[in-house]
Write a protein that holds these residues in place. Sequence first.
Motif, PDB file in Angstrom:
ATOM      1  N   LYS A 222       0.695  -1.102  -0.162  1.00 26.12           N
ATOM      2  CA  LYS A 222      -0.066   0.048  -0.105  1.00 26.12           C
ATOM      3  C   LYS A 222       0.906   1.178   0.038  1.00 26.12           C
ATOM      4  O   LYS A 222       1.692   1.206   0.839  1.00 26.12           O
ATOM      5  N   ILE A 223       0.729   2.099  -0.968  1.00 26.27           N
ATOM      6  CA  ILE A 223       1.647   3.207  -1.368  1.00 26.27           C
ATOM      7  C   ILE A 223       1.478   4.286  -0.157  1.00 26.27           C
ATOM      8  O   ILE A 223       0.157   4.709  -0.015  1.00 26.27           O
ATOM      9  N   ALA A 224       2.430   5.002   0.297  1.00 31.98           N
ATOM     10  CA  ALA A 224       2.135   6.091   1.206  1.00 31.98           C
ATOM     11  C   ALA A 224       1.607   7.183   0.432  1.00 31.98           C
ATOM     12  O   ALA A 224       1.979   7.404  -0.730  1.00 31.98           O
ATOM     13  N   GLU A 225       0.842   7.873   0.942  1.00 31.10           N
ATOM     14  CA  GLU A 225       0.239   9.196   0.471  1.00 31.10           C
ATOM     15  C   GLU A 225       1.492  10.086  -0.015  1.00 31.10           C
ATOM     16  O   GLU A 225       2.473  10.477   0.523  1.00 31.10           O
ATOM     17  N   ALA A 226       1.302  10.653  -1.189  1.00 30.13           N
ATOM     18  CA  ALA A 226       2.239  11.611  -1.520  1.00 30.13           C
ATOM     19  C   ALA A 226       2.251  12.837  -0.731  1.00 30.13           C
ATOM     20  O   ALA A 226       1.198  13.220  -0.357  1.00 30.13           O
ATOM     21  N   GLU A 227       3.580  13.737  -0.668  1.00 29.41           N
ATOM     22  CA  GLU A 227       3.447  14.912   0.164  1.00 29.41           C
ATOM     23  C   GLU A 227       2.651  16.072  -0.660  1.00 29.41           C
ATOM     24  O   GLU A 227       2.693  16.135  -1.695  1.00 29.41           O
ATOM     25  N   GLU A 228       2.015  16.471   0.221  1.00 26.26           N
ATOM     26  CA  GLU A 228       1.136  17.682  -0.065  1.00 26.26           C
ATOM     27  C   GLU A 228       1.799  19.234  -0.172  1.00 26.26           C
ATOM     28  O   GLU A 228       1.273  19.962  -1.033  1.00 26.26           O
TER      29      GLU A 228
ATOM     30  N   VAL B 103      12.370  -4.384  -4.093  1.00 29.72           N
ATOM     31  CA  VAL B 103      12.265  -3.880  -2.698  1.00 29.72           C
ATOM     32  C   VAL B 103      13.896  -3.314  -2.333  1.00 29.72           C
ATOM     33  O   VAL B 103      14.662  -4.368  -2.207  1.00 29.72           O
ATOM     34  N   ILE B 104      14.063  -2.129  -1.990  1.00 31.60           N
ATOM     35  CA  ILE B 104      15.523  -2.157  -2.019  1.00 31.60           C
ATOM     36  C   ILE B 104      15.790  -1.903  -0.289  1.00 31.60           C
ATOM     37  O   ILE B 104      17.068  -2.517   0.099  1.00 31.60           O
ATOM     38  N   ALA B 105      14.821  -1.561   0.427  1.00 29.29           N
ATOM     39  CA  ALA B 105      15.321  -1.733   1.865  1.00 29.29           C
ATOM     40  C   ALA B 105      14.031  -1.721   2.857  1.00 29.29           C
ATOM     41  O   ALA B 105      12.799  -1.345   2.550  1.00 29.29           O
ATOM     42  N   ILE B 106      14.314  -2.440   4.133  1.00 23.70           N
ATOM     43  CA  ILE B 106      13.118  -2.295   5.014  1.00 23.70           C
ATOM     44  C   ILE B 106      13.234  -1.053   5.904  1.00 23.70           C
ATOM     45  O   ILE B 106      14.313  -0.875   6.705  1.00 23.70           O
ATOM     46  N   LEU B 107      12.256  -0.156   6.124  1.00 25.91           N
ATOM     47  CA  LEU B 107      12.523   0.916   7.130  1.00 25.91           C
ATOM     48  C   LEU B 107      11.836   0.649   8.419  1.00 25.91           C
ATOM     49  O   LEU B 107      10.939   0.004   8.700  1.00 25.91           O
TER      50      LEU B 107
ATOM     51  N   ASN C 299      12.280 -26.391  -4.903  1.00 25.05           N
ATOM     52  CA  ASN C 299      11.594 -25.912  -3.559  1.00 25.05           C
ATOM     53  C   ASN C 299      11.463 -24.507  -3.521  1.00 25.05           C
ATOM     54  O   ASN C 299      12.285 -23.543  -4.030  1.00 25.05           O
ATOM     55  N   ARG C 300      10.156 -24.079  -2.986  1.00 23.32           N
ATOM     56  CA  ARG C 300      10.077 -22.661  -2.550  1.00 23.32           C
ATOM     57  C   ARG C 300      11.001 -22.152  -1.576  1.00 23.32           C
ATOM     58  O   ARG C 300      11.340 -22.598  -0.504  1.00 23.32           O
ATOM     59  N   LYS C 301      11.522 -20.695  -1.776  1.00 22.48           N
ATOM     60  CA  LYS C 301      12.342 -20.093  -0.901  1.00 22.48           C
ATOM     61  C   LYS C 301      11.563 -19.020  -0.602  1.00 22.48           C
ATOM     62  O   LYS C 301      11.408 -18.089  -1.065  1.00 22.48           O
ATOM     63  N   PRO C 302      11.196 -19.063   0.845  1.00 23.21           N
ATOM     64  CA  PRO C 302      10.277 -17.933   1.431  1.00 23.21           C
ATOM     65  C   PRO C 302      11.056 -16.821   1.415  1.00 23.21           C
ATOM     66  O   PRO C 302      12.288 -16.408   1.406  1.00 23.21           O
ATOM     67  N   LEU C 303      10.202 -15.646   1.159  1.00 23.13           N
ATOM     68  CA  LEU C 303      10.710 -14.128   1.339  1.00 23.13           C
ATOM     69  C   LEU C 303      11.026 -13.787   2.602  1.00 23.13           C
ATOM     70  O   LEU C 303      10.685 -14.064   3.810  1.00 23.13           O
ATOM     71  N   SER C 304      12.091 -12.677   2.713  1.00 25.64           N
ATOM     72  CA  SER C 304      12.580 -12.245   3.868  1.00 25.64           C
ATOM     73  C   SER C 304      11.664 -11.098   4.261  1.00 25.64           C
ATOM     74  O   SER C 304      11.680 -10.406   5.379  1.00 25.64           O
ATOM     75  N   ILE C 305      10.656 -10.447   3.451  1.00 24.37           N
ATOM     76  CA  ILE C 305       9.836  -9.498   3.829  1.00 24.37           C
ATOM     77  C   ILE C 305       8.691 -10.078   4.028  1.00 24.37           C
ATOM     78  O   ILE C 305       7.963 -11.133   3.807  1.00 24.37           O
ATOM     79  N   THR C 306       8.041  -9.479   5.087  1.00 26.78           N
ATOM     80  CA  THR C 306       6.590  -9.933   5.748  1.00 26.78           C
ATOM     81  C   THR C 306       5.644  -8.705   5.882  1.00 26.78           C
ATOM     82  O   THR C 306       5.925  -7.593   5.992  1.00 26.78           O
ATOM     83  N   PRO C 307       4.506  -9.075   6.022  1.00 27.30           N
ATOM     84  CA  PRO C 307       3.324  -8.246   5.867  1.00 27.30           C
ATOM     85  C   PRO C 307       3.655  -7.456   7.265  1.00 27.30           C
ATOM     86  O   PRO C 307       3.829  -7.460   8.380  1.00 27.30           O
ATOM     87  N   GLY C 308       3.176  -6.155   7.094  1.00 26.45           N
ATOM     88  CA  GLY C 308       3.504  -4.941   8.136  1.00 26.45           C
ATOM     89  C   GLY C 308       4.728  -4.188   8.037  1.00 26.45           C
ATOM     90  O   GLY C 308       5.045  -3.074   8.489  1.00 26.45           O
TER      91      GLY C 308
ATOM     92  N   GLY D  38       6.067   2.334   1.203  1.00 29.18           N
ATOM     93  CA  GLY D  38       4.755   2.061   1.357  1.00 29.18           C
ATOM     94  C   GLY D  38       4.829   0.779   2.502  1.00 29.18           C
ATOM     95  O   GLY D  38       5.841   0.646   2.809  1.00 29.18           O
ATOM     96  N   THR D  39       3.640   0.125   2.748  1.00 27.33           N
ATOM     97  CA  THR D  39       3.720  -0.707   3.600  1.00 27.33           C
ATOM     98  C   THR D  39       3.253  -2.054   3.026  1.00 27.33           C
ATOM     99  O   THR D  39       2.316  -1.808   2.440  1.00 27.33           O
ATOM    100  N   VAL D  40       3.831  -3.015   3.419  1.00 29.23           N
ATOM    101  CA  VAL D  40       3.570  -4.648   2.957  1.00 29.23           C
ATOM    102  C   VAL D  40       2.346  -5.036   3.357  1.00 29.23           C
ATOM    103  O   VAL D  40       2.183  -5.278   4.583  1.00 29.23           O
ATOM    104  N   ILE D  41       1.275  -5.178   2.497  1.00 28.28           N
ATOM    105  CA  ILE D  41       0.200  -5.955   2.642  1.00 28.28           C
ATOM    106  C   ILE D  41       0.110  -7.424   2.752  1.00 28.28           C
ATOM    107  O   ILE D  41      -0.490  -8.110   3.403  1.00 28.28           O
ATOM    108  N   ALA D  42       1.022  -8.036   1.604  1.00 28.42           N
ATOM    109  CA  ALA D  42       0.731  -9.501   1.354  1.00 28.42           C
ATOM    110  C   ALA D  42       2.055  -9.784   0.594  1.00 28.42           C
ATOM    111  O   ALA D  42       2.630  -9.120  -0.100  1.00 28.42           O
TER     112      ALA D  42
END
Length: 254
Positions: free
Chosen positions: A171-177, A249-253, A211-220, A196-200
Amino acid sequence: MATTQLTASSISTRNLSSFEGFRTSAIQFSRNNARIGIFSQRSFPSMVVKAAATVVTPKHTTLKPLGDRVLVRIKDAEEKTVGGIILPSTAQSKPQGGEVVAVGEGKTIGKSKVEISVKAGAQVVYSKYAGTEVEFNGSKHLILKDDDIVGILETEEVKDLKPLNDRVLIKIAEAEEKTAGGLLLTEGTKEKPSIGTVIAVGPGPVDDEGNRKPLSITPGNTVLYSKYAGNDFKGKDGSDYIALRASDVIAILS
Protein backbone atom coordinates in the motif's frame (compact mmCIF):
# COMPACT_ATOMS: atom_id res chain seq x y z
CA MET A 1 -35.53 -9.29 -103.74
CA ALA A 2 -37.95 -11.28 -101.69
CA THR A 3 -37.92 -10.48 -98.03
CA THR A 4 -39.48 -12.52 -95.29
CA GLN A 5 -40.52 -10.67 -92.12
CA LEU A 6 -41.13 -12.52 -88.91
CA THR A 7 -42.61 -10.89 -85.88
CA ALA A 8 -41.85 -11.71 -82.24
CA SER A 9 -45.07 -13.68 -81.99
CA SER A 10 -43.82 -16.17 -84.57
CA ILE A 11 -40.58 -16.90 -82.70
CA SER A 12 -40.31 -18.79 -79.47
CA THR A 13 -39.11 -16.46 -76.70
CA ARG A 14 -38.66 -19.23 -74.18
CA ASN A 15 -34.93 -18.63 -74.03
CA LEU A 16 -35.36 -14.88 -73.66
CA SER A 17 -38.03 -14.80 -70.98
CA SER A 18 -35.46 -14.69 -68.17
CA PHE A 19 -34.14 -11.31 -69.29
CA GLU A 20 -36.62 -9.08 -67.52
CA GLY A 21 -36.89 -5.55 -68.88
CA PHE A 22 -36.44 -6.45 -72.57
CA ARG A 23 -38.94 -7.03 -75.40
CA THR A 24 -38.16 -8.42 -78.85
CA SER A 25 -38.49 -6.22 -81.91
CA ALA A 26 -39.10 -7.37 -85.46
CA ILE A 27 -36.59 -9.82 -86.86
CA GLN A 28 -35.99 -9.73 -90.62
CA PHE A 29 -34.33 -12.37 -92.79
CA SER A 30 -33.12 -11.81 -96.35
CA ARG A 31 -31.76 -14.26 -98.88
CA ASN A 32 -28.14 -13.31 -98.29
CA ASN A 33 -28.19 -12.38 -94.68
CA ALA A 34 -30.31 -12.16 -91.61
CA ARG A 35 -30.78 -8.88 -89.90
CA ILE A 36 -31.91 -8.96 -86.31
CA GLY A 37 -33.42 -5.91 -84.77
CA ILE A 38 -31.92 -4.71 -81.53
CA PHE A 39 -33.62 -5.22 -78.16
CA SER A 40 -35.27 -2.10 -76.90
CA GLN A 41 -34.80 -1.37 -73.19
CA ARG A 42 -37.68 -0.47 -70.95
CA SER A 43 -35.73 -0.42 -67.73
CA PHE A 44 -32.16 -1.61 -67.29
CA PRO A 45 -30.60 -0.40 -64.02
CA SER A 46 -26.89 -0.79 -63.59
CA MET A 47 -25.89 -4.19 -62.30
CA VAL A 48 -22.81 -5.23 -60.37
CA VAL A 49 -21.96 -8.90 -60.47
CA LYS A 50 -19.80 -10.17 -57.65
CA ALA A 51 -18.31 -13.59 -57.46
CA ALA A 52 -19.30 -15.38 -54.31
CA ALA A 53 -16.35 -15.37 -51.91
CA THR A 54 -15.95 -18.14 -49.43
CA VAL A 55 -13.94 -17.34 -46.32
CA VAL A 56 -12.77 -20.40 -44.48
CA THR A 57 -12.26 -19.74 -40.80
CA PRO A 58 -10.41 -22.38 -38.80
CA LYS A 59 -12.65 -23.86 -36.16
CA HIS A 60 -10.70 -24.72 -33.01
CA THR A 61 -12.58 -26.20 -30.11
CA THR A 62 -9.67 -26.43 -27.67
CA LEU A 63 -6.48 -24.51 -26.96
CA LYS A 64 -3.92 -26.22 -24.73
CA PRO A 65 -1.10 -24.10 -23.25
CA LEU A 66 2.27 -25.80 -23.11
CA GLY A 67 4.95 -25.84 -20.44
CA ASP A 68 4.55 -23.15 -17.81
CA ARG A 69 2.04 -21.15 -19.84
CA VAL A 70 -1.49 -20.20 -18.83
CA LEU A 71 -4.55 -19.31 -20.94
CA VAL A 72 -6.54 -16.42 -19.45
CA ARG A 73 -9.87 -14.99 -20.65
CA ILE A 74 -9.45 -11.22 -20.51
CA LYS A 75 -12.08 -9.27 -18.63
CA ASP A 76 -13.76 -6.29 -20.32
CA ALA A 77 -12.15 -2.88 -20.05
CA GLU A 78 -13.60 -0.48 -17.51
CA GLU A 79 -16.17 1.77 -19.19
CA LYS A 80 -16.67 4.07 -16.23
CA THR A 81 -14.51 5.77 -13.64
CA VAL A 82 -15.00 5.19 -9.92
CA GLY A 83 -17.14 8.34 -9.92
CA GLY A 84 -19.40 6.99 -12.67
CA ILE A 85 -18.03 9.03 -15.59
CA ILE A 86 -18.32 7.13 -18.88
CA LEU A 87 -14.96 6.74 -20.60
CA PRO A 88 -14.45 6.79 -24.38
CA SER A 89 -12.76 3.69 -25.81
CA THR A 90 -9.48 5.58 -26.21
CA ALA A 91 -9.40 6.39 -22.50
CA GLN A 92 -10.38 2.99 -21.15
CA SER A 93 -7.52 1.39 -19.28
CA LYS A 94 -6.10 -1.84 -20.60
CA PRO A 95 -7.41 -4.72 -18.47
CA GLN A 96 -4.91 -6.46 -16.20
CA GLY A 97 -7.12 -9.29 -15.02
CA GLY A 98 -9.13 -12.27 -16.16
CA GLU A 99 -10.16 -15.87 -15.56
CA VAL A 100 -7.81 -18.81 -15.99
CA VAL A 101 -9.23 -21.13 -18.67
CA ALA A 102 -6.45 -23.70 -19.01
CA VAL A 103 -2.92 -24.31 -17.74
CA GLY A 104 0.14 -26.12 -19.06
CA GLU A 105 1.82 -29.13 -17.53
CA GLY A 106 4.40 -27.02 -15.67
CA LYS A 107 8.16 -26.86 -16.04
CA THR A 108 11.13 -28.90 -14.95
CA ILE A 109 13.83 -27.33 -12.78
CA GLY A 110 16.74 -29.66 -12.19
CA LYS A 111 15.15 -33.01 -11.44
CA SER A 112 11.96 -31.56 -10.02
CA LYS A 113 8.68 -30.87 -11.74
CA VAL A 114 7.14 -27.51 -10.77
CA GLU A 115 3.41 -27.24 -11.33
CA ILE A 116 1.57 -24.10 -12.43
CA SER A 117 0.73 -21.92 -9.41
CA VAL A 118 -2.91 -21.33 -10.49
CA LYS A 119 -5.82 -23.57 -11.44
CA ALA A 120 -8.55 -23.23 -14.06
CA GLY A 121 -11.30 -20.93 -12.84
CA ALA A 122 -9.04 -18.68 -10.74
CA GLN A 123 -9.43 -14.91 -11.11
CA VAL A 124 -5.97 -13.47 -11.64
CA VAL A 125 -4.10 -10.23 -12.16
CA TYR A 126 -1.14 -10.22 -14.53
CA SER A 127 1.65 -7.91 -15.67
CA LYS A 128 0.26 -5.21 -17.94
CA TYR A 129 2.28 -5.92 -21.09
CA ALA A 130 2.83 -9.65 -20.69
CA GLY A 131 1.70 -12.48 -22.93
CA THR A 132 0.27 -12.96 -26.42
CA GLU A 133 -3.31 -11.93 -27.12
CA VAL A 134 -5.50 -14.34 -29.11
CA GLU A 135 -9.16 -14.54 -30.18
CA PHE A 136 -10.72 -17.79 -29.00
CA ASN A 137 -14.35 -18.91 -28.69
CA GLY A 138 -15.56 -15.42 -29.53
CA SER A 139 -13.64 -13.57 -26.81
CA LYS A 140 -10.18 -12.19 -26.17
CA HIS A 141 -7.68 -14.37 -24.35
CA LEU A 142 -4.08 -14.05 -23.27
CA ILE A 143 -1.41 -16.75 -23.28
CA LEU A 144 1.26 -15.89 -20.75
CA LYS A 145 3.82 -17.52 -18.52
CA ASP A 146 2.98 -18.53 -14.99
CA ASP A 147 5.64 -16.11 -13.76
CA ASP A 148 3.80 -13.20 -15.42
CA ILE A 149 0.79 -13.69 -13.15
CA VAL A 150 1.03 -11.19 -10.31
CA GLY A 151 -1.54 -12.78 -8.03
CA ILE A 152 -5.01 -14.16 -7.44
CA LEU A 153 -7.83 -11.67 -6.85
CA GLU A 154 -11.22 -13.23 -6.14
CA THR A 155 -12.88 -9.96 -5.02
CA GLU A 156 -12.97 -6.41 -6.36
CA GLU A 157 -10.79 -5.14 -3.53
CA VAL A 158 -7.12 -4.76 -4.49
CA LYS A 159 -6.09 -5.23 -0.88
CA ASP A 160 -7.36 -8.83 -1.12
CA LEU A 161 -4.80 -9.69 -3.80
CA LYS A 162 -2.82 -12.87 -3.02
CA PRO A 163 0.63 -12.39 -4.57
CA LEU A 164 2.25 -15.35 -6.33
CA ASN A 165 5.86 -16.49 -6.50
CA ASP A 166 8.19 -13.64 -5.48
CA ARG A 167 5.61 -10.84 -5.69
CA VAL A 168 4.81 -8.39 -2.90
CA LEU A 169 1.69 -6.22 -2.50
CA ILE A 170 2.36 -2.79 -1.03
CA LYS A 171 0.00 0.00 0.00
CA ILE A 172 1.69 3.16 -1.22
CA ALA A 173 2.26 6.01 1.21
CA GLU A 174 0.37 9.19 0.36
CA ALA A 175 2.28 11.75 -1.65
CA GLU A 176 3.50 14.89 0.07
CA GLU A 177 0.99 17.72 -0.25
CA LYS A 178 3.56 20.45 0.47
CA THR A 179 7.18 21.20 -0.23
CA ALA A 180 9.68 21.62 2.61
CA GLY A 181 9.06 25.36 2.34
CA GLY A 182 5.30 24.95 2.80
CA LEU A 183 4.17 25.41 -0.82
CA LEU A 184 1.12 23.39 -1.87
CA LEU A 185 1.74 20.89 -4.66
CA THR A 186 -0.61 20.18 -7.55
CA GLU A 187 -1.32 16.62 -8.66
CA GLY A 188 1.06 17.04 -11.58
CA THR A 189 3.96 18.17 -9.40
CA LYS A 190 3.58 15.78 -6.49
CA GLU A 191 6.53 13.46 -6.18
CA LYS A 192 5.60 9.84 -6.86
CA PRO A 193 6.21 8.06 -3.54
CA SER A 194 8.40 4.98 -3.37
CA ILE A 195 7.60 4.07 0.24
CA GLY A 196 4.76 1.90 1.43
CA THR A 197 3.50 -0.76 3.79
CA VAL A 198 3.59 -4.42 2.83
CA ILE A 199 0.07 -5.89 2.75
CA ALA A 200 0.78 -9.42 1.48
CA VAL A 201 3.67 -11.50 0.14
CA GLY A 202 3.93 -14.47 -2.19
CA PRO A 203 5.25 -17.96 -1.28
CA GLY A 204 8.65 -17.11 -2.72
CA PRO A 205 10.62 -18.08 -5.83
CA VAL A 206 11.58 -21.63 -6.81
CA ASP A 207 15.24 -22.57 -6.29
CA ASP A 208 17.37 -24.82 -8.51
CA GLU A 209 16.04 -27.93 -6.76
CA GLY A 210 12.41 -26.99 -7.32
CA ASN A 211 11.74 -25.86 -3.74
CA ARG A 212 10.10 -22.62 -2.67
CA LYS A 213 12.37 -20.13 -0.96
CA PRO A 214 10.38 -17.96 1.49
CA LEU A 215 10.76 -14.20 1.21
CA SER A 216 12.50 -12.17 3.90
CA ILE A 217 9.81 -9.48 3.68
CA THR A 218 6.70 -9.86 5.83
CA PRO A 219 3.30 -8.11 5.97
CA GLY A 220 3.46 -4.95 8.07
CA ASN A 221 6.99 -3.99 6.97
CA THR A 222 7.49 -0.43 5.79
CA VAL A 223 9.70 -0.61 2.72
CA LEU A 224 11.50 1.49 0.17
CA TYR A 225 11.19 0.18 -3.39
CA SER A 226 12.40 1.01 -6.88
CA LYS A 227 10.52 4.02 -8.18
CA TYR A 228 9.31 2.69 -11.53
CA ALA A 229 8.91 -1.00 -10.76
CA GLY A 230 5.79 -3.14 -10.59
CA ASN A 231 2.13 -2.69 -11.47
CA ASP A 232 0.02 0.09 -9.96
CA PHE A 233 -3.57 -0.39 -8.82
CA LYS A 234 -6.24 1.89 -7.41
CA GLY A 235 -8.27 0.53 -4.50
CA LYS A 236 -11.99 1.10 -4.05
CA ASP A 237 -11.16 3.19 -1.00
CA GLY A 238 -9.07 5.52 -3.17
CA SER A 239 -5.75 4.21 -1.86
CA ASP A 240 -2.90 3.38 -4.24
CA TYR A 241 -1.30 -0.05 -4.30
CA ILE A 242 1.61 -1.59 -6.14
CA ALA A 243 2.54 -5.21 -6.77
CA LEU A 244 6.20 -5.83 -7.51
CA ARG A 245 8.93 -8.41 -7.20
CA ALA A 246 10.72 -8.76 -3.88
CA SER A 247 13.97 -7.99 -5.67
CA ASP A 248 12.61 -4.48 -6.40
CA VAL A 249 12.35 -3.77 -2.67
CA ILE A 250 15.47 -1.81 -1.75
CA ALA A 251 15.22 -1.65 2.03
CA ILE A 252 13.05 -2.25 5.08
CA LEU A 253 12.46 0.93 7.09
CA SER A 254 11.91 1.14 10.82
